[in-house]
Motif scaffolding. Sequence first.
Motif, PDB file in Angstrom:
ATOM      1  N   ILE A  27     109.317  54.361 -36.986  1.00 47.28           N
ATOM      2  CA  ILE A  27     109.254  53.671 -38.270  1.00 47.28           C
ATOM      3  C   ILE A  27     109.286  54.678 -39.418  1.00 47.28           C
ATOM      4  O   ILE A  27     110.031  54.525 -40.396  1.00 47.28           O
ATOM      5  CB  ILE A  27     107.971  52.805 -38.364  1.00 47.28           C
ATOM      6  CG1 ILE A  27     108.010  51.680 -37.332  1.00 47.28           C
ATOM      7  CG2 ILE A  27     107.800  52.252 -39.775  1.00 47.28           C
ATOM      8  CD1 ILE A  27     109.112  50.670 -37.539  1.00 47.28           C
ATOM      9  N   MET A  28     108.490  55.739 -39.298  1.00 43.42           N
ATOM     10  CA  MET A  28     108.425  56.722 -40.370  1.00 43.42           C
ATOM     11  C   MET A  28     109.754  57.438 -40.554  1.00 43.42           C
ATOM     12  O   MET A  28     110.265  57.566 -41.680  1.00 43.42           O
ATOM     13  CB  MET A  28     107.317  57.742 -40.076  1.00 43.42           C
ATOM     14  CG  MET A  28     107.047  58.725 -41.226  1.00 43.42           C
ATOM     15  SD  MET A  28     108.153  60.166 -41.279  1.00 43.42           S
ATOM     16  CE  MET A  28     107.489  61.137 -39.929  1.00 43.42           C
ATOM     17  N   SER A  30     112.804  56.531 -39.586  1.00 41.42           N
ATOM     18  CA  SER A  30     113.837  55.604 -40.051  1.00 41.42           C
ATOM     19  C   SER A  30     113.699  55.342 -41.549  1.00 41.42           C
ATOM     20  O   SER A  30     114.681  55.386 -42.306  1.00 41.42           O
ATOM     21  CB  SER A  30     113.758  54.281 -39.282  1.00 41.42           C
ATOM     22  OG  SER A  30     113.947  54.485 -37.899  1.00 41.42           O
ATOM     23  N   ALA A  31     112.454  55.070 -41.966  1.00 39.78           N
ATOM     24  CA  ALA A  31     112.209  54.823 -43.392  1.00 39.78           C
ATOM     25  C   ALA A  31     112.512  56.065 -44.217  1.00 39.78           C
ATOM     26  O   ALA A  31     113.031  55.984 -45.339  1.00 39.78           O
ATOM     27  CB  ALA A  31     110.761  54.384 -43.602  1.00 39.78           C
ATOM     28  N   MET A  32     112.195  57.246 -43.670  1.00 43.50           N
ATOM     29  CA  MET A  32     112.446  58.500 -44.380  1.00 43.50           C
ATOM     30  C   MET A  32     113.946  58.721 -44.582  1.00 43.50           C
ATOM     31  O   MET A  32     114.386  59.153 -45.659  1.00 43.50           O
ATOM     32  CB  MET A  32     111.842  59.667 -43.601  1.00 43.50           C
ATOM     33  CG  MET A  32     111.778  60.979 -44.359  1.00 43.50           C
ATOM     34  SD  MET A  32     110.577  60.984 -45.704  1.00 43.50           S
ATOM     35  CE  MET A  32     109.034  60.981 -44.783  1.00 43.50           C
ATOM     36  N   ALA A  35     115.115  56.286 -47.267  1.00 42.85           N
ATOM     37  CA  ALA A  35     114.585  56.629 -48.588  1.00 42.85           C
ATOM     38  C   ALA A  35     115.260  57.857 -49.172  1.00 42.85           C
ATOM     39  O   ALA A  35     115.670  57.861 -50.345  1.00 42.85           O
ATOM     40  CB  ALA A  35     113.075  56.850 -48.499  1.00 42.85           C
ATOM     41  N   PRO A  43     109.467  60.921 -50.452  1.00 40.51           N
ATOM     42  CA  PRO A  43     109.028  60.662 -49.069  1.00 40.51           C
ATOM     43  C   PRO A  43     107.665  59.987 -48.945  1.00 40.51           C
ATOM     44  O   PRO A  43     107.227  59.698 -47.837  1.00 40.51           O
ATOM     45  CB  PRO A  43     108.991  62.069 -48.454  1.00 40.51           C
ATOM     46  CG  PRO A  43     108.739  62.979 -49.598  1.00 40.51           C
ATOM     47  CD  PRO A  43     109.398  62.360 -50.787  1.00 40.51           C
ATOM     48  N   PRO A  46     107.726  56.202 -47.152  1.00 41.91           N
ATOM     49  CA  PRO A  46     107.962  56.233 -45.702  1.00 41.91           C
ATOM     50  C   PRO A  46     106.766  56.748 -44.911  1.00 41.91           C
ATOM     51  O   PRO A  46     106.466  56.229 -43.825  1.00 41.91           O
ATOM     52  CB  PRO A  46     109.160  57.181 -45.566  1.00 41.91           C
ATOM     53  CG  PRO A  46     109.882  57.053 -46.854  1.00 41.91           C
ATOM     54  CD  PRO A  46     108.819  56.864 -47.889  1.00 41.91           C
ATOM     55  N   LEU A  49     104.255  53.968 -44.760  1.00 42.79           N
ATOM     56  CA  LEU A  49     104.675  52.976 -43.765  1.00 42.79           C
ATOM     57  C   LEU A  49     104.373  53.456 -42.346  1.00 42.79           C
ATOM     58  O   LEU A  49     103.919  52.683 -41.496  1.00 42.79           O
ATOM     59  CB  LEU A  49     106.175  52.689 -43.907  1.00 42.79           C
ATOM     60  CG  LEU A  49     106.611  51.897 -45.147  1.00 42.79           C
ATOM     61  CD1 LEU A  49     108.133  51.803 -45.200  1.00 42.79           C
ATOM     62  CD2 LEU A  49     105.997  50.505 -45.135  1.00 42.79           C
ATOM     63  N   GLY A  50     104.622  54.750 -42.107  1.00 41.33           N
ATOM     64  CA  GLY A  50     104.305  55.308 -40.797  1.00 41.33           C
ATOM     65  C   GLY A  50     102.818  55.271 -40.511  1.00 41.33           C
ATOM     66  O   GLY A  50     102.390  54.966 -39.386  1.00 41.33           O
ATOM     67  N   TRP A 421     107.587  66.742 -45.910  1.00 41.62           N
ATOM     68  CA  TRP A 421     106.246  66.176 -45.929  1.00 41.62           C
ATOM     69  C   TRP A 421     105.222  67.085 -45.251  1.00 41.62           C
ATOM     70  O   TRP A 421     104.046  66.770 -45.211  1.00 41.62           O
ATOM     71  CB  TRP A 421     106.243  64.808 -45.262  1.00 41.62           C
ATOM     72  CG  TRP A 421     106.874  64.798 -43.894  1.00 41.62           C
ATOM     73  CD1 TRP A 421     106.242  64.975 -42.706  1.00 41.62           C
ATOM     74  CD2 TRP A 421     108.256  64.610 -43.589  1.00 41.62           C
ATOM     75  NE1 TRP A 421     107.139  64.923 -41.669  1.00 41.62           N
ATOM     76  CE2 TRP A 421     108.391  64.682 -42.182  1.00 41.62           C
ATOM     77  CE3 TRP A 421     109.401  64.375 -44.362  1.00 41.62           C
ATOM     78  CZ2 TRP A 421     109.616  64.542 -41.548  1.00 41.62           C
ATOM     79  CZ3 TRP A 421     110.622  64.225 -43.722  1.00 41.62           C
ATOM     80  CH2 TRP A 421     110.715  64.314 -42.332  1.00 41.62           C
TER      81      TRP A 421
END
Length: 488
Positions: A27-28, A30-32, A35, A43, A46, A49-50, A421
């Motif tokens: 999830i992290m 993919s979102a990163m 984004a 960042p 994301p 969300l992770g 990050w």
Amino acid sequence: MTNKNSRSTDNGTKEFSVFSALIPLFIMISAMMVAIIILEADPHVPLILGTITGIIVALVHGFKWKETEEMLYKGITLALPAIVIIMLVGLVIGSWIGGGVVATMIYYGLMIIDPTYFLLTICIICSIVSLAIGSSWSTMATVGVAGMGIGMSMGINPAIIAGAVISGSYFGDKMSPLSDTTNLAAGLTHTDLFEHIRHMLYTTIPGLIIALTVFFFIGRSSAAAGASPEEISSMMTAMQENFVITPWLLLVPLAVILCIVIKFPALPALGIGITLGFLAQIFIQGGSTAEAMSTLMDGFVIETTNEMVNSLFNAGGLMSMMYTVSLTIVAMTFAGVLEYSGMLKALMNQILKIAKGTFGLISATVLSAIATNATCSEQYISIVVPSRMYLRSFIENNLHTKNLSRSLEDGGTLTSVFFAWNTCGVFIYGTLGVAVWEYAPYAVLNYSVPVIALILAATGIGIQKTTDAEKKALLDEIYNDETKTAAE
């Protein structure tokens, strides 16, 4: 409720399946990607969300909310020393710009350094300084900041300059007996410190040679396309018009470096640098106390007819680091959930099952350290966790522990800079002003050393074996330490 994909161990912690442990990471990441690559956003979200996903997975697997909350706080606690240093570096940069220290370093740097060899020179200087003080962060916050200003004044791409500064700074951070990561890797693996450092020569010296060669050739082309002598002269004139330039101001960075060399803790050393810069702005540059205080808080403000001077010196201050601080906090909440829930351990255990032989164990260690940098956002965790996971396996396969300590540094210490990050990537962005994806191709030492480590593991060059007697002695030493720790 306890999910069928997890079970409790004897000490009450949970064991996750690989699938469950991968969910927050998926999830992290993919979102990163969405984004940063598609939306060109920051960042932070994301990572949040992770973290939320990690908490949900932990709750489903039987953890209570109070336990997951404590994981968040533990993760942040790990980053507190880094956060304090990041804030102090913002104050250092502001006070040194306001005090004319940065302008003085840039001015004399432009007079002395040949643009053709600038990248090579700054890499070597950063290597020497970081080797002497044992800190990549302190090197980048002092010599690195000046190097960025000098190189940009010459018209060199900031990303390339940052790559040279990072390569040199992390060489010393990895090889210095004063470095915290060097001591940590040696201590956790029961390896003599200087034996550990000597063993790292196999991977780090070739990496440095490759980096210096690359910067030599890039420097030749960069100098040809860089600023003209007239543009550099215009910049130097603008600096003279707006700052008092004097060699005495060079004593400020030298004082900070000297403090660290004589083993002052980092915080007091930086505090001395801030104080000297603050006083320089008042007594040398002629600024008021109110202006010097404002510089510490909001950074230095200057307006000239030279755009390069404006871009170089409108910087620094505590508030300039708040983006960096917030990203560090968010990243470490995600790291805390993965580490303290046991999800990271589940992933490491899976890797350990398939790691066989010398190449398998070394490559697994290097890749695990890189993965930990990517997931747990902290350089120290990338050394601590794999060291715990692989120590017995190295010894049982008659591999000397210095092979493990070297692999931890090859994969952990150096690759922390490649993740926006990670606390190291965050610090570099806040200090040098260049994003990870911009400087990454030019951080030559940092990505060449892990590759060299894998080549040596595959060929057997530079791999130290142990006798059965040494193996038994090491296993006994570990058992005694574990027994002592358990008793305490």
